[in-house]
Design a protein around this motif. Structure first.
Motif, PDB file in Angstrom:
ATOM      1  N   HIS A 140       0.782  -1.092   0.021  1.00  0.00           N
ATOM      2  CA  HIS A 140      -0.040   0.145  -0.192  1.00  0.00           C
ATOM      3  C   HIS A 140       0.776   1.243   0.072  1.00  0.00           C
ATOM      4  CE1 HIS A 140      -3.254  -2.624   0.368  1.00  0.00           C
ATOM      5  NE2 HIS A 140      -3.057  -2.872   1.858  1.00  0.00           N
ATOM      6  N   ALA A 141       1.731   1.338  -0.949  1.00  0.00           N
ATOM      7  CA  ALA A 141       2.719   2.564  -1.250  1.00  0.00           C
ATOM      8  C   ALA A 141       2.784   2.865  -2.703  1.00  0.00           C
ATOM      9  CB  ALA A 141       4.046   2.065  -0.532  1.00  0.00           C
ATOM     10  N   HIS A 142       3.063   4.115  -2.811  1.00  0.00           N
ATOM     11  CA  HIS A 142       3.387   4.678  -4.155  1.00  0.00           C
ATOM     12  C   HIS A 142       5.011   4.125  -4.227  1.00  0.00           C
ATOM     13  CE1 HIS A 142       3.023   7.418  -7.708  1.00  0.00           C
ATOM     14  NE2 HIS A 142       4.063   7.219  -7.624  1.00  0.00           N
ATOM     15  N   THR A 197       9.570   3.297 -13.785  1.00  0.00           N
ATOM     16  CA  THR A 197       8.463   2.713 -13.403  1.00  0.00           C
ATOM     17  C   THR A 197       8.110   3.127 -12.190  1.00  0.00           C
ATOM     18  OG1 THR A 197       8.991   0.942 -14.842  1.00  0.00           O
ATOM     19  CG2 THR A 197       7.117   0.489 -13.194  1.00  0.00           C
ATOM     20  N   GLU A 198       6.628   3.355 -11.861  1.00  0.00           N
ATOM     21  CA  GLU A 198       6.027   3.911 -10.412  1.00  0.00           C
ATOM     22  C   GLU A 198       4.950   2.828 -10.540  1.00  0.00           C
ATOM     23  OE1 GLU A 198       5.716   7.922  -9.791  1.00  0.00           O
ATOM     24  OE2 GLU A 198       7.934   8.538 -10.545  1.00  0.00           O
ATOM     25  N   HIS A 199       4.613   2.786  -9.285  1.00  0.00           N
ATOM     26  CA  HIS A 199       3.394   1.740  -8.947  1.00  0.00           C
ATOM     27  C   HIS A 199       2.626   2.652  -7.856  1.00  0.00           C
ATOM     28  CE1 HIS A 199       5.089  -1.641 -10.989  1.00  0.00           C
ATOM     29  NE2 HIS A 199       6.233  -1.369 -10.368  1.00  0.00           N
ATOM     30  N   ALA A 200       1.372   3.202  -8.241  1.00  0.00           N
ATOM     31  CA  ALA A 200       0.795   4.022  -7.402  1.00  0.00           C
ATOM     32  C   ALA A 200      -0.030   3.368  -6.287  1.00  0.00           C
ATOM     33  CB  ALA A 200      -0.417   4.521  -8.179  1.00  0.00           C
ATOM     34  N   ASP A 201      -0.141   2.077  -6.350  1.00  0.00           N
ATOM     35  CA  ASP A 201      -0.725   1.280  -5.157  1.00  0.00           C
ATOM     36  C   ASP A 201       0.304   0.185  -5.102  1.00  0.00           C
ATOM     37  OD1 ASP A 201      -1.805   0.152  -2.977  1.00  0.00           O
ATOM     38  OD2 ASP A 201      -3.884  -0.347  -3.907  1.00  0.00           O
ATOM     39  N   GLY A 202       1.384  -0.044  -4.882  1.00  0.00           N
ATOM     40  CA  GLY A 202       2.434  -0.817  -4.897  1.00  0.00           C
ATOM     41  C   GLY A 202       2.952  -1.516  -3.847  1.00  0.00           C
ATOM     42  N   TRP A 203       3.694  -2.560  -3.877  1.00  0.00           N
ATOM     43  CA  TRP A 203       4.291  -3.404  -2.917  1.00  0.00           C
ATOM     44  C   TRP A 203       5.608  -3.674  -3.305  1.00  0.00           C
ATOM     45  CZ3 TRP A 203       5.648  -7.686  -5.265  1.00  0.00           C
ATOM     46  CH2 TRP A 203       4.911  -8.375  -6.309  1.00  0.00           C
ATOM     47  N   ARG A 256       0.191   2.599   4.068  1.00  0.00           N
ATOM     48  CA  ARG A 256      -0.757   3.634   4.212  1.00  0.00           C
ATOM     49  C   ARG A 256      -0.630   4.767   3.100  1.00  0.00           C
ATOM     50  NH1 ARG A 256      -2.067   3.628  10.519  1.00  0.00           N
ATOM     51  NH2 ARG A 256      -2.404   1.620  10.775  1.00  0.00           N
ATOM     52  N   GLY A 257      -0.036   4.359   1.898  1.00  0.00           N
ATOM     53  CA  GLY A 257       0.239   5.560   1.142  1.00  0.00           C
ATOM     54  C   GLY A 257       1.287   6.233   1.014  1.00  0.00           C
ATOM     55  N   ALA A 258       2.573   5.733   1.754  1.00  0.00           N
ATOM     56  CA  ALA A 258       3.449   6.569   1.658  1.00  0.00           C
ATOM     57  C   ALA A 258       4.242   6.283   0.411  1.00  0.00           C
ATOM     58  CB  ALA A 258       4.456   5.691   2.958  1.00  0.00           C
ATOM     59  N   VAL A 259       5.330   7.227   0.170  1.00  0.00           N
ATOM     60  CA  VAL A 259       6.122   6.804  -1.130  1.00  0.00           C
ATOM     61  C   VAL A 259       7.422   6.260  -0.526  1.00  0.00           C
ATOM     62  CG1 VAL A 259       7.552   8.354  -2.765  1.00  0.00           C
ATOM     63  CG2 VAL A 259       5.488   9.353  -2.223  1.00  0.00           C
ATOM     64  N   VAL A 260       7.708   5.287  -1.462  1.00  0.00           N
ATOM     65  CA  VAL A 260       8.759   4.373  -1.360  1.00  0.00           C
ATOM     66  C   VAL A 260       9.841   4.918  -2.471  1.00  0.00           C
ATOM     67  CG1 VAL A 260       9.729   1.851  -1.134  1.00  0.00           C
ATOM     68  CG2 VAL A 260       7.657   2.726  -0.041  1.00  0.00           C
ATOM     69  N   THR A 261      11.067   4.881  -2.134  1.00  0.00           N
ATOM     70  CA  THR A 261      12.302   5.124  -2.982  1.00  0.00           C
ATOM     71  C   THR A 261      13.234   4.247  -2.691  1.00  0.00           C
ATOM     72  OG1 THR A 261      13.182   7.137  -1.803  1.00  0.00           O
ATOM     73  CG2 THR A 261      11.409   7.573  -3.192  1.00  0.00           C
ATOM     74  N   PRO A 262      14.339   4.224  -3.467  1.00  0.00           N
ATOM     75  CA  PRO A 262      15.517   3.702  -3.209  1.00  0.00           C
ATOM     76  C   PRO A 262      16.156   4.588  -2.231  1.00  0.00           C
ATOM     77  CG  PRO A 262      15.344   3.874  -5.552  1.00  0.00           C
ATOM     78  CD  PRO A 262      14.277   4.777  -5.008  1.00  0.00           C
ATOM     79  N   ARG A 277       6.444   9.338   4.735  1.00  0.00           N
ATOM     80  CA  ARG A 277       4.976   9.518   4.738  1.00  0.00           C
ATOM     81  C   ARG A 277       4.416  10.699   3.923  1.00  0.00           C
ATOM     82  NH1 ARG A 277       4.130  10.409  11.250  1.00  0.00           N
ATOM     83  NH2 ARG A 277       2.072  11.365  10.097  1.00  0.00           N
ATOM     84  N   THR A 278       3.206  10.477   3.509  1.00  0.00           N
ATOM     85  CA  THR A 278       2.482  11.494   2.677  1.00  0.00           C
ATOM     86  C   THR A 278       1.300  11.987   3.200  1.00  0.00           C
ATOM     87  OG1 THR A 278       1.203   9.670   1.591  1.00  0.00           O
ATOM     88  CG2 THR A 278       3.249  10.280   0.727  1.00  0.00           C
TER      89      THR A 278
END
Length: 437
Positions: free
Chosen positions: A7-9, A18-24, A50-56, A376-377
């Motif tokens: 449940h993350a972007h 590539t980005e996954h708007a509701d990804g894992w 809970r909708g956080a942005v995940v980056t390297p 967190r977003t």
């Protein structure tokens, strides 16, 4: 044991962006097993982001950790003036103060989402020992990846250099200690003579020969100010990049910090051999050095990463803020289309990995090391941001919510997992008082 972050972007920073708007993300054995969207796979542990942005995890390609001891000095000085004021202060560092400084600087970077740090340590007061070991010990305790350097200066004032004579070393000492550290800490040491105005040509050449014999990478400061350009032309009869070429340093195992004052020919020289650049926008602006030609470097396919530089010329060790500063600096010199927010984030992740010659970090893809930053977003500063990745960059700085290094959680709920932030700050203040005058 497997870990699922869901449940993350997810901004993968892969080749396609590539980005996954509701990804894992699925992590196992310290590596990324899978990344995607839709129904997630099973895992031993699941974390709802809970909708956080995940980056390297962010990658810092240039720092001087010991400088956390001397912030906010020489506030209206050029680089050379700044150095002349601070060299005598830095001459008092020792193992204890470097350890405290490293813990502070590394903790600060981790809380800004940084998982890999390169530190350029080049000050070795006579009679001191264990300075690089102190940095490596601090990094191991905190859980962050540190690539250390055996920096050096051998061109003192009496020989026409900038540093005081009491801070320079003889070449044999430098080379022997570099080899000792490389053997003791394989894969963690870089050979890093300081700069054209503090190192002789002989040390530059012999450092390169040693590095290539030991399979080490090479790093130095270059083309940071107009004063450096004038210095090189007066002393060596050429530009800083031409001087580097004479010394055998134009090669793919080299990266240089700053590179503010490069012309088209210089950029072409770097591009021809994939010489990397550590772009340090805040430090360059703080010292009035100028703005590096990042767009031109990228267009020429020169590897570019980001560095916060030392905490005495950038008083905040925040790499996400540096991502924003890179974006703003590029636009200040090249207009609003010079760099996008996603371009800037790539510099701070994939770009930094390329500059350091590391192929298994910088992106979130299967097989890559699980260096992951979670942002967190639901905070005030991202309220109303429809596009979350640019929202994150443009509203920086932010404290990272979770940080994983090789799949191990080192920041949780915005706090260090392996150390107490207040205790680090207290010990740092005790050491910094020694440098107050």
């Amino acid at each position: 044991m497997s870990l699922l972050l869901e449940h993350a972007h997810v901004a993968t920073i892969d080749d396609a962006g590539t980005e996954h708007a509701d990804g894992w993300l699925l992590v196992s054995g310290g590596r990324i097993d899978a990344v995607g969207t839709g129904a997630p796979p099973d895992a031993d542990e699941r974390v709802d982001l809970r909708g956080a942005v995940v980056t390297p995890g962010l990658v810092n390609t240039h720092h001087h950790l010991y400088q956390t001891l001397t912030r906010a000095r020489a506030q209206q000085a050029t680089l050379f003036e700044w150095l002349r004021e601070l060299y005598p202060v830095w001459a008092r560092i020792d193992e204890e103060s470097v350890y405290a400084a490293a813990r502070t600087g590394l903790a600060e970077l981790m809380l800004s989402g940084c998982t890999t740090v390169f530190d350029h340590h080049y000050v070795f007061p006579r009679g001191t020992s264990g300075l690089i070991e102190a940095e490596l010990r601090a990094a191991a305790e905190l859980g962050v990846t540190l690539i250390a350097s055996r920096g050096s200066m051998d061109l003192g004032e009496s020989q026409g250099g900038l540093p005081p004579d009491e801070l320079v070393e003889d070449i044999d000492t430098v080379l022997a200690d570099t080899e000792r550290l490389a053997n003791a800490h394989p894969g963690q040491i870089v050979a890093a003579p300081c700069s054209p105005f503090s190192v002789t040509g002989r040390l530059m050449r012999e450092s390169a020969e040693l590095a290539r014999r030991l399979d080490l990478r090479l790093h130095t400061h270059l083309a940071e100010t107009v004063e450096e350009d004038d210095y090189c032309r007066e002393l060596y009869g050429c530009s800083p990049v031409e001087y580097l070429e004479r010394l055998g340093w134009i090669a793919g195992d080299v990266w240089c910090a700053h590179c503010v004052h490069l012309g088209a020919t210089d950029i072409g020289t770097f591009a021809s051999k994939s010489v990397g650049v550590a772009h340090c926008p805040t430090s360059n602006m703080r010292l009035g050095a100028g703005i590096a030609p990042v767009r031109d470097l990228l267009d020429a396919r020169v590897p570019v990463g980001l560095g916060v530089d030392g905490s005495a010329s950038n008083e905040r060790g925040d790499l996400l803020l540096e991502v924003k500063q890179a974006l703003l600096a590029a636009r200040a010199s090249g207009g609003p289309t010079a760099l996008t927010a996603r371009d800037a984030l790539r510099l701070g992740t994939r770009g930094g990995a390329a500059v350091l010659g590391l192929e298994d970090i910088g992106s979130l893809e299967p097989g890559q090391r699980a260096d992951i930053a979670v942002w967190r977003t639901d905070t005030l500063e991202l309220a109303g941001a429809r596009d979350l990745v640019p929202g994150l960059v443009l509203s920086a700085p932010h404290r990272v919510d979770r940080l994983y290094v090789g799949g191990a959680e080192v920041v949780r709920d915005g706090s260090l997992v392996n150390a107490d932030e207040d205790e680090i700050a207290r010990r740092h203040r005790d050491q910094a008082r020694r440098f107050a005058e």
